[in-house]
Design a protein around this motif. Sequence first.
Motif, PDB file in Angstrom:
ATOM      1  N   LEU A 196     -42.646  94.112  21.322  1.00 14.77           N
ATOM      2  CA  LEU A 196     -42.626  93.100  20.213  1.00 14.77           C
ATOM      3  C   LEU A 196     -43.985  93.741  19.112  1.00 14.77           C
ATOM      4  CD1 LEU A 196     -41.027  91.472  18.406  1.00 14.77           C
ATOM      5  CD2 LEU A 196     -42.223  89.694  19.215  1.00 14.77           C
ATOM      6  N   HIS A 197     -45.076  93.565  19.048  1.00 16.64           N
ATOM      7  CA  HIS A 197     -46.071  94.046  18.944  1.00 16.64           C
ATOM      8  C   HIS A 197     -46.135  95.147  17.955  1.00 16.64           C
ATOM      9  CE1 HIS A 197     -46.720  89.227  19.377  1.00 16.64           C
ATOM     10  NE2 HIS A 197     -47.514  89.806  21.008  1.00 16.64           N
ATOM     11  N   ALA A 198     -46.070  96.386  19.339  1.00  6.52           N
ATOM     12  CA  ALA A 198     -46.231  97.316  19.168  1.00  6.52           C
ATOM     13  C   ALA A 198     -44.694  98.336  18.396  1.00  6.52           C
ATOM     14  CB  ALA A 198     -45.987  97.899  20.843  1.00  6.52           C
ATOM     15  N   VAL A 222     -48.779  90.047  16.484  1.00  4.52           N
ATOM     16  CA  VAL A 222     -47.970  89.918  15.176  1.00  4.52           C
ATOM     17  C   VAL A 222     -46.466  89.582  15.514  1.00  4.52           C
ATOM     18  CG1 VAL A 222     -47.207  92.045  15.340  1.00  4.52           C
ATOM     19  CG2 VAL A 222     -46.754  91.059  13.396  1.00  4.52           C
ATOM     20  N   LYS A 223     -45.911  88.306  15.438  1.00  6.51           N
ATOM     21  CA  LYS A 223     -44.692  87.936  14.693  1.00  6.51           C
ATOM     22  C   LYS A 223     -44.761  87.157  16.763  1.00  6.51           C
ATOM     23  CE  LYS A 223     -41.238  90.164  13.670  1.00  6.51           C
ATOM     24  NZ  LYS A 223     -40.001  91.138  13.809  1.00  6.51           N
ATOM     25  N   ARG A 224     -45.368  86.396  17.404  1.00  2.87           N
ATOM     26  CA  ARG A 224     -45.920  86.119  19.031  1.00  2.87           C
ATOM     27  C   ARG A 224     -44.938  85.151  18.887  1.00  2.87           C
ATOM     28  NH1 ARG A 224     -50.637  85.778  22.618  1.00  2.87           N
ATOM     29  NH2 ARG A 224     -49.535  85.371  24.538  1.00  2.87           N
ATOM     30  N   GLN A 250     -46.043  83.130   8.970  1.00  3.42           N
ATOM     31  CA  GLN A 250     -44.262  82.261   8.510  1.00  3.42           C
ATOM     32  C   GLN A 250     -44.390  81.789  10.210  1.00  3.42           C
ATOM     33  OE1 GLN A 250     -41.212  85.507   9.333  1.00  3.42           O
ATOM     34  NE2 GLN A 250     -41.850  86.094   7.328  1.00  3.42           N
ATOM     35  N   ASP A 251     -45.128  81.715  10.585  1.00  3.78           N
ATOM     36  CA  ASP A 251     -45.579  81.217  12.375  1.00  3.78           C
ATOM     37  C   ASP A 251     -45.190  79.917  12.118  1.00  3.78           C
ATOM     38  OD1 ASP A 251     -46.272  80.474  14.705  1.00  3.78           O
ATOM     39  OD2 ASP A 251     -48.025  81.586  15.196  1.00  3.78           O
ATOM     40  N   PRO A 274     -53.660  72.881   8.431  1.00  5.01           N
ATOM     41  CA  PRO A 274     -52.807  73.639   8.551  1.00  5.01           C
ATOM     42  C   PRO A 274     -52.954  74.805   8.091  1.00  5.01           C
ATOM     43  CG  PRO A 274     -51.522  72.339   7.826  1.00  5.01           C
ATOM     44  CD  PRO A 274     -53.759  72.036   7.234  1.00  5.01           C
ATOM     45  N   GLN A 275     -53.178  76.057   9.322  1.00  2.85           N
ATOM     46  CA  GLN A 275     -52.437  77.218   8.904  1.00  2.85           C
ATOM     47  C   GLN A 275     -52.078  78.085  10.034  1.00  2.85           C
ATOM     48  OE1 GLN A 275     -54.635  79.193   6.576  1.00  2.85           O
ATOM     49  NE2 GLN A 275     -55.110  77.090   5.675  1.00  2.85           N
ATOM     50  N   PRO A 276     -50.987  78.921   9.725  1.00  2.00           N
ATOM     51  CA  PRO A 276     -50.068  79.827  10.860  1.00  2.00           C
ATOM     52  C   PRO A 276     -51.543  79.536  11.133  1.00  2.00           C
ATOM     53  CG  PRO A 276     -49.803  80.192   8.569  1.00  2.00           C
ATOM     54  CD  PRO A 276     -50.906  79.932   8.013  1.00  2.00           C
ATOM     55  N   LYS A 277     -50.697  79.383  13.146  1.00  2.62           N
ATOM     56  CA  LYS A 277     -51.831  80.376  14.028  1.00  2.62           C
ATOM     57  C   LYS A 277     -52.058  81.470  13.841  1.00  2.62           C
ATOM     58  CE  LYS A 277     -51.896  79.315  19.472  1.00  2.62           C
ATOM     59  NZ  LYS A 277     -51.414  79.125  20.522  1.00  2.62           N
ATOM     60  N   GLU A 278     -50.884  82.741  14.200  1.00  2.69           N
ATOM     61  CA  GLU A 278     -51.031  83.924  14.163  1.00  2.69           C
ATOM     62  C   GLU A 278     -51.683  84.460  13.363  1.00  2.69           C
ATOM     63  OE1 GLU A 278     -51.264  84.839  16.915  1.00  2.69           O
ATOM     64  OE2 GLU A 278     -50.067  83.181  18.064  1.00  2.69           O
ATOM     65  N   LEU A 279     -51.314  84.210  11.861  1.00  2.00           N
ATOM     66  CA  LEU A 279     -52.202  84.569  10.934  1.00  2.00           C
ATOM     67  C   LEU A 279     -53.971  84.276  11.054  1.00  2.00           C
ATOM     68  CD1 LEU A 279     -52.494  85.756   8.036  1.00  2.00           C
ATOM     69  CD2 LEU A 279     -51.946  83.316   7.243  1.00  2.00           C
ATOM     70  N   VAL A 280     -54.682  83.239  11.156  1.00  2.00           N
ATOM     71  CA  VAL A 280     -55.673  82.660  12.254  1.00  2.00           C
ATOM     72  C   VAL A 280     -55.943  83.636  13.285  1.00  2.00           C
ATOM     73  CG1 VAL A 280     -57.202  81.255  12.698  1.00  2.00           C
ATOM     74  CG2 VAL A 280     -56.085  81.047  11.163  1.00  2.00           C
TER      75      VAL A 280
END
Length: 195
Positions: free
Chosen positions: A91-93, A64-66, A18-19, A29-35
Amino acid sequence: MSAALNLVLDAIDAINQQDPNVEQIDGQPQPKELVYGQRMSQCLHSFWPDSSEHLQIAVRAQHVKRWAIARSEYPEGKAGYLKWRKALGQLHAETASELMLANGYAPADADRTAAIIRKEKLKSNPESQTLEDVACLVFLSYYFAPFAAKHSDEKIISILQKTWKKMSATAQQIALKADLPAHLAALVEQALAEI
């Protein structure tokens, strides 16, 4: 890999899908944080293949969800940057912990993973150190060149020196074998000569 681990990694990927920020991969184009999460996992498996499920989740959930907490929400300067980074780590934790609990992990397992993500006891917890090592190696492999293009050599040398000090001896040896463009390899050499 356990079924629960697969479910958690898939859930992290689903969130990072969803990034709104994108990175071009092979012209797509790929979601940045997924990559980023997938690169982190690939690095971990390449150099630390026997890692615990806790560390495998922590590595994938490192960003995650940055995008949910913008840098602009915090004051300019180093103090604001550090507060932003701390909020992101929390948030990530929390996100990883929630996903683990929802997929059958015990609270103690979720707590252990969250502590790794927050990089608690960095020099005394081998898993926190490995997460730091993986993050440093992924930066050098994928993000160093575009970052270096935007900053002075002096700043890059300073950042390289700080990064080097955060890495374990094992990660430093891996980094020395990285295939970098000549001008970046020269900056690394200069940075290390001045440590």
